[in-house]
Design an enzyme around this catalytic site. Structure first.
Site, PDB file in Angstrom:
ATOM      1  N   PRO A   1     -39.321 -46.416  -3.866  1.00 22.61           N
ATOM      2  CA  PRO A   1     -39.249 -45.214  -4.680  1.00 22.61           C
ATOM      3  C   PRO A   1     -37.863 -45.033  -5.258  1.00 22.61           C
ATOM      4  O   PRO A   1     -36.869 -45.253  -4.570  1.00 22.61           O
ATOM      5  CB  PRO A   1     -39.565 -44.092  -3.689  1.00 22.61           C
ATOM      6  CG  PRO A   1     -39.664 -44.718  -2.357  1.00 22.61           C
ATOM      7  CD  PRO A   1     -39.211 -46.102  -2.445  1.00 22.61           C
ATOM      8  N   GLU A   2     -37.827 -44.661  -6.508  1.00 16.11           N
ATOM      9  CA  GLU A   2     -36.576 -44.344  -7.185  1.00 16.11           C
ATOM     10  C   GLU A   2     -36.556 -42.825  -7.379  1.00 16.11           C
ATOM     11  O   GLU A   2     -37.408 -42.137  -6.839  1.00 16.11           O
ATOM     12  CB  GLU A   2     -36.510 -45.110  -8.516  1.00 16.11           C
ATOM     13  CG  GLU A   2     -36.755 -46.610  -8.320  1.00 16.11           C
ATOM     14  CD  GLU A   2     -36.743 -47.435  -9.591  1.00 16.11           C
ATOM     15  OE1 GLU A   2     -36.049 -47.039 -10.543  1.00 16.11           O
ATOM     16  OE2 GLU A   2     -37.420 -48.465  -9.630  1.00 16.11           O
TER      17      GLU A   2
END
Length: 283
Positions: free
Chosen positions: A2-3
């Site tokens: 996840p960013e």
DNA sequence: CGTTACCTGAAA
DNA sequence: TTTCAGGTAACG
């Protein structure tokens, strides 16, 4: 995995569900403890710090999730590559690759799932040092072309590597950095310090826009990412270069290329991203 | 500064 | 069987 947009989506999902809830128990899979603790907080300390506390709010900085605790401390979690944080009924069956859970006082718990076990948990008295180590958030006001220019100044490294450096800019990861470089028309392997003013200005705009769009689409689910309720995002349906190797560029029709920059798979359009060419080696 | 390790699959 | 994976820290 996840960013910033994925972590922010989880934060928004979970914030109203966990705020004001008391933590009644913390269960952790012993085999994953050293990694879960991130070699920062011994596991018994983690358990003792969390049990009995009430969650006052859920924040985010870069890719870190920040649970405020009623004693003023902060529970800091990082999902790394395959981490998931899910809000579930306590009676629900275990998640795939569930490594731990935080049992809340309303019949639900937060399930921590992490196939590769890279994710970290720690409790901090003061998050200021963590905040200071991270660069500005591209979606905040203190982010600007002026800031980027000084961050790039004198750097010989590929611009992609600098943008991925969380101490320079917080929140970009491999998907969004490739997309931002495409939107700005900049080659990922260009040396950061060699970029002209116009390119830096475009990057200041596109890094922000690409992340905001990611949030609008609730994140990108290429592989493992799901939100706080277990649902996929939609941003992967809108990417222009990431994992589109060999497919036609939507703008010019050229085949999207794949290379490796800083050890990371890198995708770009050879025609739309031309600035600047790599400086030839001095003789 | 670039490269490697961390871990476990899923996909090629 | 081999390669690859959305992140980061520790290497040399």
């Amino acid at each position: 995995m996840p960013e910033l947009p994925e972590v922010e989506t989880i934060r928004r999902d979970l914030e109203p569900l966990v705020s004001g809830r008391r933590i009644v128990a913390v269960e952790i899979d012993e085999a994953t403890l050293p990694l879960l603790a991130g070699a920062t907080t011994p596991i018994e300390m983690l358990r003792a710090s969390l049990a009995g506390r009430t969650i006052t709010g859920l924040g985010r900085r870069g890719k870190y999730l920040l649970f405020g605790l009623d004693d003023g401390r902060t529970f800091v979690a990082h999902l790394r590559m395959t981490g998931r944080l899910l809000w579930r009924d306590s009676e629900a069956p275990p998640e795939a690759y569930e490594r731990g859970r935080i049992v809340l006082d309303d019949g639900h718990d937060l399930r921590w799932s992490d196939l590769r076990k890279f994710g970290t948990w720690r409790v901090m008295d003061n998050v200021t040092p963590l905040f200071e180590k991270l660069g500005p958030e591209p979606i905040d006001d203190d982010y600007s072309a002026r800031y980027l220019r000084q961050a790039f100044k004198g750097r010989e490294a590929a611009v992609k590597s600098v943008l991925l450096d969380q101490e320079k800019v917080a929140g970009l990861g491999n998907i969004y950095v490739d997309e931002a470089l495409f939107e700005a028309g900049v080659r990922p392997e260009s040396r950061a310090g060699a970029l002209g003013d116009a390119a830096v200005k475009r990057l200041a705009v596109t890094t922000r826009e690409v992340l905001l769009r990611g949030i609008e689409h609730r994140g990108a689910s290429f592989r493992d990412y799901v939100d706080g309720q277990g649902n996929e995002g939609r941003q992967h349906m809108y990417v222009k270069v990431f994992r589109r190797t060999g497919k036609p560029c939507y703008t010019c029709g050229s085949e999207i290329q794949r290379t490796v920059v800083g050890g990371r798979a890198t995708h770009y359009c050879p025609r739309c991203q031309r600035f600047p060419r790599r400086r030839s080696k001095p003789a």
